[in-house]
Design an enzyme around this catalytic site. Sequence first.
Site, mmCIF file in Angstrom:
data_model
loop_
_atom_site.group_PDB
_atom_site.id
_atom_site.type_symbol
_atom_site.label_atom_id
_atom_site.label_comp_id
_atom_site.label_asym_id
_atom_site.label_seq_id
_atom_site.Cartn_x
_atom_site.Cartn_y
_atom_site.Cartn_z
ATOM 1 N N ASP A 1 78.595 -60.078 83.926
ATOM 2 C CA ASP A 1 77.515 -59.920 82.946
ATOM 3 C C ASP A 1 77.833 -58.809 81.950
ATOM 4 O O ASP A 1 77.603 -58.937 80.747
ATOM 5 C CB ASP A 1 76.163 -59.682 83.627
ATOM 6 C CG ASP A 1 76.261 -58.733 84.800
ATOM 7 O OD1 ASP A 1 76.952 -59.086 85.776
ATOM 8 O OD2 ASP A 1 75.690 -57.638 84.734
ATOM 9 N N ASP B 1 84.167 -70.370 82.227
ATOM 10 C CA ASP B 1 83.537 -71.422 81.438
ATOM 11 C C ASP B 1 82.588 -70.787 80.423
ATOM 12 O O ASP B 1 82.660 -71.040 79.210
ATOM 13 C CB ASP B 1 82.752 -72.324 82.405
ATOM 14 C CG ASP B 1 82.405 -73.661 81.799
ATOM 15 O OD1 ASP B 1 82.920 -73.965 80.710
ATOM 16 O OD2 ASP B 1 81.616 -74.393 82.421
#
Length: 421
Positions: free
Chosen positions: A270, A294
């Site tokens: 994150d 991804d």
Amino acid sequence: MKEGIIRIENGRVEAPDRPVVLFIVGDGTGPDIWRAARPVFDAAVEKAYRGKRKIAWREVLAGEKAYRRTGSRLPAATISAVSKYGVAVKGPLTTPVAGGIRSLNVLLRRKFDLYACIRPVSHVPGAPSPVKNPGRLDVVIFRENTEDVYAGIEWKQGSPGARKAVEFLNSMGSSVRPDSGIGVKPVSREASQRLVRAAILYALKNRRKVVTLVHKGNIMKFTEGAFRDWGYEVARREFGDVTIAESELRGNRAGVVPDGMILLNDRIADSMFQQVLLRPEEYDVIATTNLNGDYLSDACAAQVGGLGMVPGANVGDTAAIFEAVHGTATKYAGKDMVNPSSLILSGAMMFDFIGWNEAARAIRAALARTVRNRTVTYDLHRQMKNATLLKCSVFGREIIKNMTSSASTLNYRLGTIGSTQ
Ligand code: NAP
């Protein structure tokens, strides 16, 4: 010139002067972008080698075209051709919504153990971008391509498999709600280490300075955390003389990376999304697990103008498939409208892979010149002022014109992968 096979062995790639390269046109807008891209590839080879080298293109079928002609979306002939010739350039393929196939792309990657999904992300000068200084980002993302969510172990809520899995997990001390769907995420030492190894080798070959392991190890310690630990382990064991971990820099080295060494660090996933926006120049080569990669590769692509502007490759020890990273964009199919840059830049990666770096450079320079001249397809046009709108095929021809009319030396690079040079 006799046709020959590209040899891929232990990370070394050797191409004859007339190598067979397979192509899969793809579904939806695949034929539009392939029609624009192939002449660009041939023009680049001609410009770079003046008839001494040439690609022997050979079509293999996959997707809807394959289904129409053979009744199979991935015919055996395609599988055996990729096994034999090893290198392919591919347009996007539709993922059938029903019918048991998870995704043809995933199937191809798993079939040939194409374990590294490689996406170089850097800005083509002049391309519109949502950030103020897109040129600050220049990263190459290595995304693990065979496990994590791609291993695809899932049981639907209420199914016998889910019930059994819940029962088993709860018998091991977990407290999973009985009405849960279950997904399993395997991450192995072997797959993690070969991916990190490929990223470090790439950094060494391309004089990159930093390799960052991206993971969510603070929450998932034995998959994501283990990926990080195994990454550091393979770096210490196999590249101890050329890599240095960030932790070793704190203390006696006053934060300075010794000359010629690659800095190895890690970031939690994150936080990495914020890092690539706020401190993009600190990142260089990124190695990460499947799902993180991804998300991260699309987010990075957005910073340099979107999926239409970045290339991709799926590379293993014996084969490599270079592909447009966007999907089939079916609503534009046959309209000769979409941007072929992703496929064209993927082709440039293919040339680097086989050691034809001059052809790759010619493509990138001419594409950059075309965008800088503000002659672009609809997707870029709608974001630019005073630009000329071109059809997909005309954009391809414009690239060829810009390739042959000048020895463009724009400072625009994407590095090389796996080449023998
Ligand atoms: P998509 O085909 O990538 O299209 C989404 C949007 O992205 C398009 O409507 C268009 O946006 C823009 N776009 C895509 N390609 C473009 C190009 N070459 N030039 C300019 N703009 C482009 O995504 P999707 O609709 O989610 O997926 C469609 C099918 O493709 C699905 O079956 C999916 O599974 C498959 N897929 C295949 C691959 C692959 O083969 N590697 C990858 C991803 C998806 P605007 O309309 O806003 O202009």
